[in-house]
Motif scaffolding. Sequence first.
Motif, mmCIF file in Angstrom:
data_model
loop_
_atom_site.group_PDB
_atom_site.id
_atom_site.type_symbol
_atom_site.label_atom_id
_atom_site.label_comp_id
_atom_site.label_asym_id
_atom_site.label_seq_id
_atom_site.Cartn_x
_atom_site.Cartn_y
_atom_site.Cartn_z
ATOM 1 N N ASP A 15 0.835 -1.198 0.000
ATOM 2 C CA ASP A 15 0.000 0.000 0.000
ATOM 3 C C ASP A 15 0.871 1.250 0.000
ATOM 4 O O ASP A 15 0.601 2.216 -0.717
ATOM 5 N N LYS A 18 2.414 1.722 -3.393
ATOM 6 C CA LYS A 18 1.421 2.198 -4.359
ATOM 7 C C LYS A 18 1.185 3.699 -4.208
ATOM 8 O O LYS A 18 1.246 4.442 -5.191
ATOM 9 N N THR A 19 0.940 4.152 -2.980
ATOM 10 C CA THR A 19 0.564 5.553 -2.775
ATOM 11 C C THR A 19 1.752 6.519 -2.793
ATOM 12 O O THR A 19 1.590 7.667 -3.203
ATOM 13 N N GLU A 23 2.059 5.489 -7.752
ATOM 14 C CA GLU A 23 1.087 6.481 -8.224
ATOM 15 C C GLU A 23 1.733 7.833 -8.536
ATOM 16 O O GLU A 23 1.451 8.397 -9.597
ATOM 17 N N SER A 44 0.356 -6.336 -8.991
ATOM 18 C CA SER A 44 -0.973 -5.942 -8.518
ATOM 19 C C SER A 44 -1.278 -6.523 -7.143
ATOM 20 O O SER A 44 -1.772 -5.821 -6.249
ATOM 21 N N THR A 45 -0.978 -7.793 -6.963
ATOM 22 C CA THR A 45 -1.244 -8.457 -5.690
ATOM 23 C C THR A 45 -0.457 -7.806 -4.554
ATOM 24 O O THR A 45 -0.989 -7.586 -3.464
ATOM 25 N N LEU A 47 0.801 -4.589 -4.544
ATOM 26 C CA LEU A 47 0.359 -3.213 -4.341
ATOM 27 C C LEU A 47 -1.016 -3.116 -3.689
ATOM 28 O O LEU A 47 -1.335 -2.113 -3.061
ATOM 29 N N ASN A 48 -1.823 -4.165 -3.830
ATOM 30 C CA ASN A 48 -3.142 -4.174 -3.199
ATOM 31 C C ASN A 48 -3.126 -4.817 -1.817
ATOM 32 O O ASN A 48 -4.168 -5.008 -1.202
ATOM 33 N N ASN A 50 -2.269 -7.857 -0.911
ATOM 34 C CA ASN A 50 -2.679 -9.261 -0.838
ATOM 35 C C ASN A 50 -1.515 -10.235 -0.898
ATOM 36 O O ASN A 50 -1.728 -11.443 -0.933
#
Length: 100
Positions: A15, A18-19, A23, A44-45, A47-48, A50
């Motif tokens: 997270d 990502k932020t 981004e 993706s996994t 950054l989300n 998971n």
Amino acid sequence: MALEMHPSLTVHVGDWLKTEIVEPASISVKDLADHFGVSRQAVSTLLNGNAGLSADMAIRFEKAFGVKADTLLRMQTSYELAQARQHEDDIKVQKLRDVA
């Protein structure tokens, strides 16, 4: 006496990446995955939130963005420990006694 970090102060490294990194760089997950030579799903996994951060992926972020892999891995470990501490009372292990 050891200091304990309140679980609300820990953030999943994905997270944060990502932020704070991805981004602001305005790069898509697909483009980042292509640049890293990994699957879009792997990025993706992470950054989300998971999946955990691997040492290999930490090095990829270090090489691409300059953020130290060591720092990212410490963030991952702190997050995982905070998650485990939330249910430490469910872990039933007794202290070992000194063996003579």
